[in-house]
Write a protein that holds these residues in place. Sequence first.
Motif, PDB file in Angstrom:
ATOM      1  N   ARG A 282       0.860  -1.193   0.000  1.00 50.47           N
ATOM      2  CA  ARG A 282       0.000   0.000   0.000  1.00 50.47           C
ATOM      3  C   ARG A 282       0.888   1.231   0.000  1.00 50.47           C
ATOM      4  N   MET A 283       0.370   2.303  -0.529  1.00 52.52           N
ATOM      5  CA  MET A 283       1.133   3.542  -0.554  1.00 52.52           C
ATOM      6  C   MET A 283       1.222   4.150   0.848  1.00 52.52           C
ATOM      7  N   LEU A 284       2.333   4.798   1.112  1.00 51.69           N
ATOM      8  CA  LEU A 284       2.553   5.396   2.423  1.00 51.69           C
ATOM      9  C   LEU A 284       1.528   6.488   2.693  1.00 51.69           C
ATOM     10  N   PRO A 285       0.795   6.415   3.813  1.00 49.54           N
ATOM     11  CA  PRO A 285      -0.153   7.488   4.144  1.00 49.54           C
ATOM     12  C   PRO A 285       0.594   8.763   4.550  1.00 49.54           C
ATOM     13  N   GLU A 286       0.025   9.885   4.157  1.00 49.79           N
ATOM     14  CA  GLU A 286       0.562  11.190   4.539  1.00 49.79           C
ATOM     15  C   GLU A 286      -0.597  12.045   5.037  1.00 49.79           C
ATOM     16  N   ILE A 287      -0.581  12.329   6.321  1.00 52.76           N
ATOM     17  CA  ILE A 287      -1.648  13.119   6.930  1.00 52.76           C
ATOM     18  C   ILE A 287      -1.077  14.494   7.265  1.00 52.76           C
ATOM     19  N   VAL A 288      -1.696  15.547   6.738  1.00 60.65           N
ATOM     20  CA  VAL A 288      -1.216  16.903   6.922  1.00 60.65           C
ATOM     21  C   VAL A 288      -2.317  17.741   7.571  1.00 60.65           C
ATOM     22  N   ALA A 325       0.472  11.626  15.070  1.00 62.70           N
ATOM     23  CA  ALA A 325       1.414  10.792  15.819  1.00 62.70           C
ATOM     24  C   ALA A 325       1.756   9.500  15.094  1.00 62.70           C
ATOM     25  N   ARG A 326       0.782   8.870  14.449  1.00 68.41           N
ATOM     26  CA  ARG A 326       0.997   7.548  13.827  1.00 68.41           C
ATOM     27  C   ARG A 326       0.408   7.529  12.414  1.00 68.41           C
ATOM     28  N   PRO A 327       1.035   8.204  11.461  1.00 60.89           N
ATOM     29  CA  PRO A 327       0.452   8.257  10.107  1.00 60.89           C
ATOM     30  C   PRO A 327       0.436   6.905   9.395  1.00 60.89           C
ATOM     31  N   ARG A 328       1.398   6.006   9.707  1.00 62.61           N
ATOM     32  CA  ARG A 328       1.428   4.696   9.032  1.00 62.61           C
ATOM     33  C   ARG A 328       0.218   3.841   9.381  1.00 62.61           C
ATOM     34  N   SER A 329      -0.445   4.159  10.491  1.00 58.55           N
ATOM     35  CA  SER A 329      -1.610   3.365  10.895  1.00 58.55           C
ATOM     36  C   SER A 329      -2.861   3.714  10.106  1.00 58.55           C
ATOM     37  N   CYS A 330      -2.812   4.762   9.312  1.00 67.75           N
ATOM     38  CA  CYS A 330      -3.996   5.208   8.571  1.00 67.75           C
ATOM     39  C   CYS A 330      -4.458   4.134   7.597  1.00 67.75           C
ATOM     40  N   THR A 331      -5.759   3.841   7.638  1.00 65.43           N
ATOM     41  CA  THR A 331      -6.359   2.853   6.735  1.00 65.43           C
ATOM     42  C   THR A 331      -7.218   3.489   5.652  1.00 65.43           C
ATOM     43  N   LEU A 332      -7.150   4.792   5.512  1.00 70.13           N
ATOM     44  CA  LEU A 332      -7.896   5.534   4.499  1.00 70.13           C
ATOM     45  C   LEU A 332      -9.408   5.426   4.708  1.00 70.13           C
ATOM     46  N   CYS A 333      -9.829   5.386   5.965  1.00 68.59           N
ATOM     47  CA  CYS A 333     -11.270   5.390   6.229  1.00 68.59           C
ATOM     48  C   CYS A 333     -11.863   6.783   6.034  1.00 68.59           C
ATOM     49  N   ARG A 334     -11.025   7.824   6.145  1.00 65.36           N
ATOM     50  CA  ARG A 334     -11.402   9.220   5.898  1.00 65.36           C
ATOM     51  C   ARG A 334     -12.443   9.756   6.869  1.00 65.36           C
ATOM     52  N   GLU A 335     -12.541   9.127   8.033  1.00 62.91           N
ATOM     53  CA  GLU A 335     -13.449   9.652   9.053  1.00 62.91           C
ATOM     54  C   GLU A 335     -12.991  11.027   9.543  1.00 62.91           C
ATOM     55  N   CYS A 336     -11.684  11.288   9.487  1.00 60.98           N
ATOM     56  CA  CYS A 336     -11.155  12.550   9.997  1.00 60.98           C
ATOM     57  C   CYS A 336     -11.545  13.743   9.134  1.00 60.98           C
ATOM     58  N   ILE A 337     -11.954  13.507   7.894  1.00 63.19           N
ATOM     59  CA  ILE A 337     -12.312  14.631   7.021  1.00 63.19           C
ATOM     60  C   ILE A 337     -13.806  14.666   6.708  1.00 63.19           C
ATOM     61  N   ARG A 338     -14.571  13.825   7.368  1.00 66.57           N
ATOM     62  CA  ARG A 338     -16.023  13.861   7.181  1.00 66.57           C
ATOM     63  C   ARG A 338     -16.627  14.853   8.173  1.00 66.57           C
ATOM     64  N   GLY A 339     -17.639  15.528   7.743  1.00 64.82           N
ATOM     65  CA  GLY A 339     -18.290  16.502   8.615  1.00 64.82           C
ATOM     66  C   GLY A 339     -18.027  17.927   8.153  1.00 64.82           C
ATOM     67  N   ASP A 340     -18.479  18.854   8.937  1.00 64.45           N
ATOM     68  CA  ASP A 340     -18.438  20.272   8.565  1.00 64.45           C
ATOM     69  C   ASP A 340     -17.006  20.794   8.537  1.00 64.45           C
ATOM     70  N   ASP A 341     -16.573  21.191   7.354  1.00 61.27           N
ATOM     71  CA  ASP A 341     -15.313  21.916   7.156  1.00 61.27           C
ATOM     72  C   ASP A 341     -14.060  21.160   7.609  1.00 61.27           C
ATOM     73  N   TRP A 342     -14.167  19.864   7.907  1.00 62.96           N
ATOM     74  CA  TRP A 342     -12.963  19.138   8.330  1.00 62.96           C
ATOM     75  C   TRP A 342     -11.995  18.946   7.174  1.00 62.96           C
ATOM     76  N   GLU A 343     -12.511  18.941   5.955  1.00 64.50           N
ATOM     77  CA  GLU A 343     -11.633  18.777   4.793  1.00 64.50           C
ATOM     78  C   GLU A 343     -10.738  19.993   4.595  1.00 64.50           C
ATOM     79  N   LYS A 344     -11.118  21.127   5.182  1.00 64.79           N
ATOM     80  CA  LYS A 344     -10.277  22.325   5.110  1.00 64.79           C
ATOM     81  C   LYS A 344      -9.201  22.341   6.195  1.00 64.79           C
TER      82      LYS A 344
END
Length: 390
Positions: A282-288, A325-344
């Motif tokens: 899998r490609m390396l996750p990058e969370i910014v 803290a742990r970007p490699r653990s990301c499974t691309l569920c994208r829960e962190c960017i769901r909801g109001d303005d979280w994608e910004k």
Amino acid sequence: MVSEKKSKKIPVWDLPDVPKGELPPHIQLQRTRVSCTFDAPTHVFTYSPVSSLIFTENIQYSGAYAAMGVDNSVRLPEFSNNFKVEVISLTEDDMEFDMIGIDASIANAFRRILIAELPTMAIEKVFIANNTSVIQDEVLSHRLGLVPLKVDPRHFNYMSEKDEPNEKNTVVFKLHARCEKGGARIKVKSNELKWLPNGSEFKLSTEKSNQDSTSKPKTYTSFGCSQDSMPEFANNPIATKHGDIILAKLGPKQEIELEAHAVKGMGKTHAKWSPVATAWYRMLPEIVLLEEIVEEKAEELVKKCPVKVFDIEDIGKGRKRATVARPRSCTLCRECIRGDDWEKLVAVRRVKDHFIFTIESTGALPPEVLFTEAVKILEDKCERVISELS
């Protein structure tokens, strides 16, 4: 009627100056990253309406950015300097490592070679002398074929239909289990497969002469020398990798007696010869974090992630801030960017040339040896192509 807001264009003189030989930041981001929005990833696939095929969007054409003064061609010195292999974890059967600076096609080539083109030893022929269990001969033979064998296939040769069995192309196992009358039911496990270094003990068939009706016994294996005297197996006898695999269950007065012959083969012929339980990448996750997230927002972000990618740090004066803290653990569920303005506030990306590769060996060879053997096979393929072209 088109509104003025939609038809408004950014003047050319308002674009930021980009040094010659470099790409604008937004194009460089599309070239090197997969951006994951809340509904779907972007810059991953392209669709061809002519052939109705989907291709990975990885621009390798040398003249793709010629107008910007950027050479996009693949050159050996740059590839050698950028390519890295970093081992993250290594156990007896599992290996996780990073492959950095390669294209997805090369990573996929390693995966396919590991699954289908690395040889192993597996049971191919089963000669059953007696089977009074409830398991049919065909089902029992199929189970035996899938039992992993702890034997190095590099010490053996391939066996064709015209070859006679010998100590360099065949390994013989014997299984004889019986449940006595009046006894309790017993489990026949894979540790009861006993290696026969001197070859077959069965007289498996007879050959009749054309001149008379006499029959001459013939065995399918007759080794010229015993395998246990070979230096490869003198201190490392051949056996099954796992001894607790249940092959059958026997009731009173039931019996199984057979011989199993293992030969060398590859996974593309049958899955039983595949040396890996799985090989994937899998490609390396990058969370910014696009903005600083503090206080209640930071705690909310930590709770949103089910795999605990984010954490909270103290920045002094009782203030809290969210960190990745742990970007490699990301499974691309994208829960962190769901909801109001979280994608910004949070950007979820994947690095296109950084792959997290995992190998799970079945036990015939250690995972690090499997990877080096896959490299050799890919090297042979490249040399074959070069020789054909020249």
